[in-house]
Design a protein around this motif. Structure first.
Motif, mmCIF file in Angstrom:
data_model
loop_
_atom_site.group_PDB
_atom_site.id
_atom_site.type_symbol
_atom_site.label_atom_id
_atom_site.label_comp_id
_atom_site.label_asym_id
_atom_site.label_seq_id
_atom_site.Cartn_x
_atom_site.Cartn_y
_atom_site.Cartn_z
ATOM 1 N N SER A 1 0.218 0.212 -1.906
ATOM 2 C CA SER A 1 -0.937 -0.209 -2.701
ATOM 3 C C SER A 1 -0.848 -1.726 -2.903
ATOM 4 O O SER A 1 0.246 -2.285 -2.942
ATOM 5 C CB SER A 1 -0.963 0.518 -4.049
ATOM 6 O OG SER A 1 0.226 0.265 -4.782
ATOM 7 N N TYR B 1 2.759 1.781 -5.489
ATOM 8 C CA TYR B 1 2.843 3.036 -4.741
ATOM 9 C C TYR B 1 2.983 2.792 -3.242
ATOM 10 O O TYR B 1 2.456 1.809 -2.707
ATOM 11 C CB TYR B 1 1.585 3.887 -4.967
ATOM 12 C CG TYR B 1 1.368 4.337 -6.380
ATOM 13 C CD1 TYR B 1 2.132 5.369 -6.927
ATOM 14 C CD2 TYR B 1 0.394 3.733 -7.179
ATOM 15 C CE1 TYR B 1 1.931 5.786 -8.229
ATOM 16 C CE2 TYR B 1 0.192 4.146 -8.491
ATOM 17 C CZ TYR B 1 0.963 5.168 -9.013
ATOM 18 O OH TYR B 1 0.771 5.579 -10.311
ATOM 19 N N ILE C 1 1.865 5.106 -0.005
ATOM 20 C CA ILE C 1 1.113 6.317 0.334
ATOM 21 C C ILE C 1 1.342 6.614 1.814
ATOM 22 O O ILE C 1 1.277 5.708 2.653
ATOM 23 C CB ILE C 1 -0.391 6.160 0.032
ATOM 24 C CG1 ILE C 1 -0.597 5.747 -1.436
ATOM 25 C CG2 ILE C 1 -1.143 7.458 0.314
ATOM 26 C CD1 ILE C 1 -2.030 5.534 -1.822
ATOM 27 N N VAL D 1 2.290 10.552 -2.248
ATOM 28 C CA VAL D 1 2.280 9.324 -3.046
ATOM 29 C C VAL D 1 3.676 9.130 -3.623
ATOM 30 O O VAL D 1 4.226 10.028 -4.273
ATOM 31 C CB VAL D 1 1.231 9.411 -4.182
ATOM 32 C CG1 VAL D 1 1.203 8.109 -4.974
ATOM 33 C CG2 VAL D 1 -0.157 9.728 -3.614
ATOM 34 N N TRP E 1 -10.843 7.929 -1.880
ATOM 35 C CA TRP E 1 -9.999 8.385 -2.987
ATOM 36 C C TRP E 1 -9.889 7.321 -4.065
ATOM 37 O O TRP E 1 -9.935 6.124 -3.780
ATOM 38 C CB TRP E 1 -8.590 8.690 -2.474
ATOM 39 C CG TRP E 1 -8.531 9.643 -1.324
ATOM 40 C CD1 TRP E 1 -8.749 9.348 0.000
ATOM 41 C CD2 TRP E 1 -8.234 11.041 -1.368
ATOM 42 N NE1 TRP E 1 -8.617 10.481 0.769
ATOM 43 C CE2 TRP E 1 -8.289 11.526 -0.035
ATOM 44 C CE3 TRP E 1 -7.914 11.926 -2.410
ATOM 45 C CZ2 TRP E 1 -8.045 12.858 0.281
ATOM 46 C CZ3 TRP E 1 -7.666 13.250 -2.086
ATOM 47 C CH2 TRP E 1 -7.733 13.705 -0.758
ATOM 48 N N ALA F 1 -7.633 5.224 -6.378
ATOM 49 C CA ALA F 1 -6.252 4.755 -6.182
ATOM 50 C C ALA F 1 -5.393 4.858 -7.442
ATOM 51 O O ALA F 1 -4.189 4.620 -7.375
ATOM 52 C CB ALA F 1 -6.266 3.312 -5.679
ATOM 53 N N PHE G 1 -5.793 9.391 -7.755
ATOM 54 C CA PHE G 1 -5.638 10.071 -6.462
ATOM 55 C C PHE G 1 -6.573 11.265 -6.321
ATOM 56 O O PHE G 1 -6.306 12.205 -5.599
ATOM 57 C CB PHE G 1 -4.164 10.447 -6.209
ATOM 58 C CG PHE G 1 -3.263 9.251 -6.314
ATOM 59 C CD1 PHE G 1 -3.235 8.308 -5.298
ATOM 60 C CD2 PHE G 1 -2.511 9.035 -7.458
ATOM 61 C CE1 PHE G 1 -2.448 7.177 -5.405
ATOM 62 C CE2 PHE G 1 -1.718 7.898 -7.579
ATOM 63 C CZ PHE G 1 -1.688 6.973 -6.544
ATOM 64 N N LYS G 2 -7.707 11.181 -7.015
ATOM 65 C CA LYS G 2 -8.755 12.199 -6.910
ATOM 66 C C LYS G 2 -9.681 11.862 -5.734
ATOM 67 O O LYS G 2 -10.003 10.696 -5.491
ATOM 68 C CB LYS G 2 -9.584 12.251 -8.204
ATOM 69 C CG LYS G 2 -8.795 12.731 -9.427
ATOM 70 C CD LYS G 2 -8.673 14.247 -9.456
ATOM 71 C CE LYS G 2 -8.122 14.790 -10.747
ATOM 72 N NZ LYS G 2 -6.733 14.498 -11.000
#
Length: 310
Positions: free
Chosen positions: A195, A200, A202, A212, A256, A258, A261-262
């Motif tokens: 990120s 993070y 990913i 993640v 998504w 960030a 994370f939905k």
């Protein structure tokens, strides 16, 4: 929950004669490069998307491109045991850097702080190139299978490698010592990205899962999401870092949040006239938030994502 976005396909770019494997940002926010199985490297302008400029033609498939801002060079990773350094000002190959192994180049990333390029090869090697001398300074065989993906932490001190043997390796950027091995995916790790805030890592895999990892908590696994039906080919962040996008062999692109994370939006053929085959790579431009995708269907799509009016 309804998506906060409206998605509009604003251009379909054609001209490549075979699968398009990679897209990469260029000098201006409204420009990007593309290449693929036809060996053609094209420069596109999002303000005039109908025409492309051919900047190079190499003799084999190109899976990876990397633009170097300060030198105005483009690194071209093709399947002929060398890395081409294209001088965009001179419109000529500045140098061909031989690589120590007969292997395909799957990824190229740059550490600006150290002036190094990291190259991931299909034979499981990581090759390090000094960008001032344009020479190979190190070559490490890390796996019996491919190094598919590389990510450099925003602070430049660590890099993450996604391997086809299902592992993620965290390396010290200077010494190249393996600091940590992350083993959670059950298939080849095709894409890794940090990120923009460095919090993070990913990862996306052939197992269709997004993982993640919390960087500052010793890469503890924070989330595991069944994100697609098939292989996740690539992950990219929006320039503001608040959103990221994934693309897959299942022909879809997903957007998504960030932080949570939905899943916010699915872009596919049925709903948005999306790609007809595997979506291979993404580039999220700073130009009007336009998202660029490329596919095995030989086309490049340009998407406009706009917030819905309340």
């Amino acid at each position: 929950m309804a998506s906060p976005f409206q998605v509009q396909k604003i251009a379909t770019l054609t001209g490549h004669r075979d699968c398009v494997y990679t897209v990469e940002g260029a000098a201006q926010a409204h420009q990007f490069f593309s290449s693929g199985a036809d060996g053609m490297v094209a420069l596109w302008d999002l303000t005039q998307p109908d025409t492309a400029q051919l900047v190079a033609k190499v003799s084999s498939s190109v899976y990876a491109l990397k633009y170097l801002t300060s030198q105005n060079w483009l690194l071209i990773g093709h399947n002929q045991n060398s890395l081409e350094v294209l001088d965009l000002e001179q419109k000529a190959i500045h140098k061909t850097i031989p690589l120590p192994a007969a292997a395909s180049i799957f990824d190229i990333q740059v550490n600006v702080e150290l002036s190094l390029a990291y190259v991931g090869l299909s034979n499981g090697s990581l090759v390090v190139i000094d960008l001032e001398k344009l020479e190979v300074t190190a070559s490490l065989l890390l796996s019996e299978k491919s190094v598919r993906s590389i990510a450099v932490h925003p602070e430049g001190k660590e890099l993450a490698l996604g391997l086809s043997d299902h592992r993620i390796l965290i390396l010290d950027a200077q010494t190249l010592a393996v600091k940590q091995t992350l083993e959670s995916h059950t298939n080849s790790v095709f894409t890794v990205v940090y990120s923009p805030n460095g919090e993070y890592l990913i990862s996306g895999s052939r197992d269709a899962h997004l993982k993640v990892w919390q960087v500052r908590q010793n890469y503890q696994e924070h989330a595991s999401i069944i994100a697609h039906l098939f292989t996740i080919n690539h992950i990219t962040f929006h320039p503001n870092g608040r959103l990221f996008a994934t693309c897959s062999m299942d022909k879809s692109i997903k957007i998504w949040d960030a932080e949570t994370f939905k899943l916010l939006k699915v872009i596919d053929k049925a709903r948005h006239a999306g790609h007809g085959t595997s979506v291979n790579k993404l580039f999220w431009s700073g130009h009007w938030n336009q998202l660029v995708s490329c596919s095995d269907d030989r086309s490049i799509s340009v998407w406009a994502l706009t917030l819905k009016e309340l």
